[in-house]
Design a protein around this motif. Sequence first.
Motif, PDB file in Angstrom:
ATOM      1  N   ALA A  63       1.631  -1.029  -0.069  1.00  0.00           N
ATOM      2  CA  ALA A  63      -0.423   0.164  -0.308  1.00  0.00           C
ATOM      3  C   ALA A  63       0.691   1.215  -0.237  1.00  0.00           C
ATOM      4  CB  ALA A  63      -1.300  -0.411   1.543  1.00  0.00           C
ATOM      5  N   ILE A  64       0.665   2.372  -1.004  1.00  0.00           N
ATOM      6  CA  ILE A  64       1.732   3.823  -0.886  1.00  0.00           C
ATOM      7  C   ILE A  64       1.047   4.692  -0.391  1.00  0.00           C
ATOM      8  CG2 ILE A  64       2.082   4.722  -3.212  1.00  0.00           C
ATOM      9  CD1 ILE A  64       2.497   2.247  -4.553  1.00  0.00           C
ATOM     10  N   PHE A  65       1.938   5.440   0.777  1.00  0.00           N
ATOM     11  CA  PHE A  65       0.298   6.564   0.976  1.00  0.00           C
ATOM     12  C   PHE A  65       1.720   8.123   0.362  1.00  0.00           C
ATOM     13  CE2 PHE A  65       0.611   2.786   3.222  1.00  0.00           C
ATOM     14  CZ  PHE A  65      -0.955   3.210   3.573  1.00  0.00           C
ATOM     15  N   ILE A  66       1.282   8.975   0.127  1.00  0.00           N
ATOM     16  CA  ILE A  66       2.276   9.896  -0.847  1.00  0.00           C
ATOM     17  C   ILE A  66       1.269  11.348   0.719  1.00  0.00           C
ATOM     18  CG2 ILE A  66       2.158  11.269  -2.949  1.00  0.00           C
ATOM     19  CD1 ILE A  66       1.609   8.923  -4.380  1.00  0.00           C
ATOM     20  N   ASP A  67       2.191  12.072   0.827  1.00  0.00           N
ATOM     21  CA  ASP A  67       2.089  13.389   1.679  1.00  0.00           C
ATOM     22  C   ASP A  67       2.404  14.410   0.537  1.00  0.00           C
ATOM     23  OD1 ASP A  67       3.003  15.287   2.716  1.00  0.00           O
ATOM     24  OD2 ASP A  67       3.796  14.587   4.259  1.00  0.00           O
ATOM     25  N   GLY A  68       1.193  14.977  -0.213  1.00  0.00           N
ATOM     26  CA  GLY A  68       1.042  15.627  -1.181  1.00  0.00           C
ATOM     27  C   GLY A  68       2.289  16.974  -1.840  1.00  0.00           C
ATOM     28  N   ALA A  69       1.662  17.281  -0.207  1.00  0.00           N
ATOM     29  CA  ALA A  69       2.245  18.799   0.164  1.00  0.00           C
ATOM     30  C   ALA A  69       3.703  18.085  -0.226  1.00  0.00           C
ATOM     31  CB  ALA A  69       1.937  19.555   1.340  1.00  0.00           C
ATOM     32  N   ASN A  70       3.961  17.469   0.452  1.00  0.00           N
ATOM     33  CA  ASN A  70       5.669  16.631   0.732  1.00  0.00           C
ATOM     34  C   ASN A  70       6.529  16.792  -0.633  1.00  0.00           C
ATOM     35  OD1 ASN A  70       8.365  14.950   1.240  1.00  0.00           O
ATOM     36  ND2 ASN A  70       7.516  16.842   3.660  1.00  0.00           N
ATOM     37  N   LEU A  71       5.492  15.619  -1.658  1.00  0.00           N
ATOM     38  CA  LEU A  71       6.342  15.349  -2.457  1.00  0.00           C
ATOM     39  C   LEU A  71       6.503  16.748  -3.761  1.00  0.00           C
ATOM     40  CD1 LEU A  71       6.899  13.335  -4.425  1.00  0.00           C
ATOM     41  CD2 LEU A  71       4.565  13.100  -5.943  1.00  0.00           C
ATOM     42  N   PHE A  72       4.871  17.952  -3.874  1.00  0.00           N
ATOM     43  CA  PHE A  72       4.531  19.136  -4.294  1.00  0.00           C
ATOM     44  C   PHE A  72       5.977  19.701  -4.583  1.00  0.00           C
ATOM     45  CE2 PHE A  72       4.527  23.106  -4.463  1.00  0.00           C
ATOM     46  CZ  PHE A  72       3.625  23.099  -5.933  1.00  0.00           C
ATOM     47  N   TYR A  73       6.862  19.378  -2.966  1.00  0.00           N
ATOM     48  CA  TYR A  73       7.539  20.934  -2.981  1.00  0.00           C
ATOM     49  C   TYR A  73       8.997  20.567  -3.047  1.00  0.00           C
ATOM     50  CZ  TYR A  73       4.933  24.418  -0.441  1.00  0.00           C
ATOM     51  OH  TYR A  73       3.894  25.366   0.012  1.00  0.00           O
ATOM     52  N   ALA A  74       8.923  18.646  -3.483  1.00  0.00           N
ATOM     53  CA  ALA A  74      10.175  17.811  -3.199  1.00  0.00           C
ATOM     54  C   ALA A  74      10.938  18.646  -4.507  1.00  0.00           C
ATOM     55  CB  ALA A  74      10.331  16.562  -2.892  1.00  0.00           C
ATOM     56  N   ALA A  75       9.823  17.864  -5.775  1.00  0.00           N
ATOM     57  CA  ALA A  75       9.552  17.635  -7.156  1.00  0.00           C
ATOM     58  C   ALA A  75       9.466  18.958  -7.556  1.00  0.00           C
ATOM     59  CB  ALA A  75       8.184  17.525  -7.658  1.00  0.00           C
ATOM     60  N   ARG A 157      -1.838  -4.540   8.582  1.00  0.00           N
ATOM     61  CA  ARG A 157      -2.560  -5.665   9.121  1.00  0.00           C
ATOM     62  C   ARG A 157      -2.298  -6.825   7.816  1.00  0.00           C
ATOM     63  NH1 ARG A 157      -7.910  -4.573  12.138  1.00  0.00           N
ATOM     64  NH2 ARG A 157      -6.349  -2.556  12.623  1.00  0.00           N
ATOM     65  N   TYR A 158      -2.685  -5.359   6.557  1.00  0.00           N
ATOM     66  CA  TYR A 158      -3.432  -6.575   5.815  1.00  0.00           C
ATOM     67  C   TYR A 158      -2.341  -6.866   4.402  1.00  0.00           C
ATOM     68  CZ  TYR A 158      -7.621  -4.802   7.206  1.00  0.00           C
ATOM     69  OH  TYR A 158      -9.241  -5.131   7.595  1.00  0.00           O
ATOM     70  N   CYS A 159      -0.752  -6.069   5.007  1.00  0.00           N
ATOM     71  CA  CYS A 159       0.033  -5.966   3.570  1.00  0.00           C
ATOM     72  C   CYS A 159       1.454  -6.132   3.825  1.00  0.00           C
ATOM     73  CB  CYS A 159       0.748  -4.205   3.483  1.00  0.00           C
ATOM     74  SG  CYS A 159      -0.792  -3.274   2.789  1.00  0.00           S
ATOM     75  N   ASP A 160       2.327  -6.668   3.167  1.00  0.00           N
ATOM     76  CA  ASP A 160       4.130  -7.131   3.925  1.00  0.00           C
ATOM     77  C   ASP A 160       4.226  -6.018   3.390  1.00  0.00           C
ATOM     78  OD1 ASP A 160       3.110 -10.450   3.785  1.00  0.00           O
ATOM     79  OD2 ASP A 160       2.950  -9.437   1.120  1.00  0.00           O
ATOM     80  N   THR A 161       4.421  -5.093   2.880  1.00  0.00           N
ATOM     81  CA  THR A 161       5.312  -4.118   2.634  1.00  0.00           C
ATOM     82  C   THR A 161       3.942  -2.348   2.624  1.00  0.00           C
ATOM     83  OG1 THR A 161       6.702  -5.015   1.687  1.00  0.00           O
ATOM     84  CG2 THR A 161       7.243  -2.439   1.154  1.00  0.00           C
ATOM     85  N   LEU A 162       4.612  -1.277   3.116  1.00  0.00           N
ATOM     86  CA  LEU A 162       4.025   0.294   3.212  1.00  0.00           C
ATOM     87  C   LEU A 162       4.997   0.572   2.261  1.00  0.00           C
ATOM     88  CD1 LEU A 162       1.753   0.194   6.648  1.00  0.00           C
ATOM     89  CD2 LEU A 162       1.012  -0.743   4.131  1.00  0.00           C
ATOM     90  N   ILE A 163       4.548   1.493   1.432  1.00  0.00           N
ATOM     91  CA  ILE A 163       5.498   2.763   1.080  1.00  0.00           C
ATOM     92  C   ILE A 163       4.949   4.355   1.188  1.00  0.00           C
ATOM     93  CG2 ILE A 163       6.985   3.873  -1.192  1.00  0.00           C
ATOM     94  CD1 ILE A 163       6.156   0.828  -2.315  1.00  0.00           C
ATOM     95  N   LEU A 164       5.795   5.072   1.930  1.00  0.00           N
ATOM     96  CA  LEU A 164       4.996   6.178   2.368  1.00  0.00           C
ATOM     97  C   LEU A 164       6.643   7.401   1.727  1.00  0.00           C
ATOM     98  CD1 LEU A 164       4.294   8.605   4.236  1.00  0.00           C
ATOM     99  CD2 LEU A 164       6.439   8.010   5.683  1.00  0.00           C
ATOM    100  N   LEU A 165       5.510   7.965   1.026  1.00  0.00           N
ATOM    101  CA  LEU A 165       6.639   9.173  -0.147  1.00  0.00           C
ATOM    102  C   LEU A 165       6.278  10.689   0.709  1.00  0.00           C
ATOM    103  CD1 LEU A 165       5.841   7.657  -2.412  1.00  0.00           C
ATOM    104  CD2 LEU A 165       6.637   8.835  -3.719  1.00  0.00           C
ATOM    105  N   SER A 166       7.004  10.565   2.151  1.00  0.00           N
ATOM    106  CA  SER A 166       6.931  11.899   3.168  1.00  0.00           C
ATOM    107  C   SER A 166       8.990  11.794   3.181  1.00  0.00           C
ATOM    108  CB  SER A 166       6.274  11.860   4.060  1.00  0.00           C
ATOM    109  OG  SER A 166       6.101  13.335   5.142  1.00  0.00           O
ATOM    110  N   GLY A 167       9.348  12.913   4.029  1.00  0.00           N
ATOM    111  CA  GLY A 167      10.023  13.190   5.225  1.00  0.00           C
ATOM    112  C   GLY A 167       9.519  13.909   5.866  1.00  0.00           C
ATOM    113  N   ASP A 168       8.590  13.867   6.206  1.00  0.00           N
ATOM    114  CA  ASP A 168       8.301  14.607   7.773  1.00  0.00           C
ATOM    115  C   ASP A 168       8.546  13.978   9.027  1.00  0.00           C
ATOM    116  OD1 ASP A 168       6.645  15.624   9.502  1.00  0.00           O
ATOM    117  OD2 ASP A 168       5.057  15.683   8.756  1.00  0.00           O
ATOM    118  N   GLY A 169       9.148  14.572   9.547  1.00  0.00           N
ATOM    119  CA  GLY A 169       9.650  13.609  10.614  1.00  0.00           C
ATOM    120  C   GLY A 169       8.362  13.441  11.462  1.00  0.00           C
TER     121      GLY A 169
END
Length: 221
Positions: A63-75, A157-169
Amino acid sequence: MQLLPRPQNDSQPSEKLDTEQRLEQPMLKVIEKPEITTSPNMMPAPAPGLGYPEDSRLRQRVAIFIDGANLFYAAMHLGLEIDYTKLLRCLTRERHLLRAYFYTGVDRTNEKQQGFLLWMSRNGYRVVTKELVQFPDGSKKANLDVEIAIDMMNFARYCDTLILLSGDGDLTYVVDNITYQGVHVEVVSLSSMTSESLIRVADFYTDLENIKGEIQKEPGS
């Protein structure tokens, strides 16, 4: 004819006793302890999904979780215009994608943004929004850390891997908690805009700059 006494076998009583003792002993099944290997944090790590063997990767649920604002500024910092269809393929890497979330603050008067979010919702993303709040200095912000954290905990509980796109501490605690549950967490972000604590608790880290060429939008597309 005189019958000679039958010779006594001195070993029989002890052998019989040994046999009886062995039968009385519980059967013990010897199970070899499997070798446990650990995957140290990697920086930079291979592109998401490449940290696993080919056959096991195909069976993984992600499952993928994208922090839109963080990705926008990184891009914006990289001068990168993202192709979000390519982004999904790049992150999934042939694994079974259960859900891709995109979190962002919204301005209902911004028609261009509304059109973009509509496209996202029709092309593989579950869009989660929150109204932007304007601060006294004129800046606008919507914090969706809580929404990201709750969704990650629910999907763990349903996934083997979670992917987070964010640099937020602020997401360090939830990532650390999920990895202790035995679920792998991959973090993808721009290293110069990423909390060191978040990189430290992730199982794999990928610098967004390293996959820039794979997710760049083609001119005129």
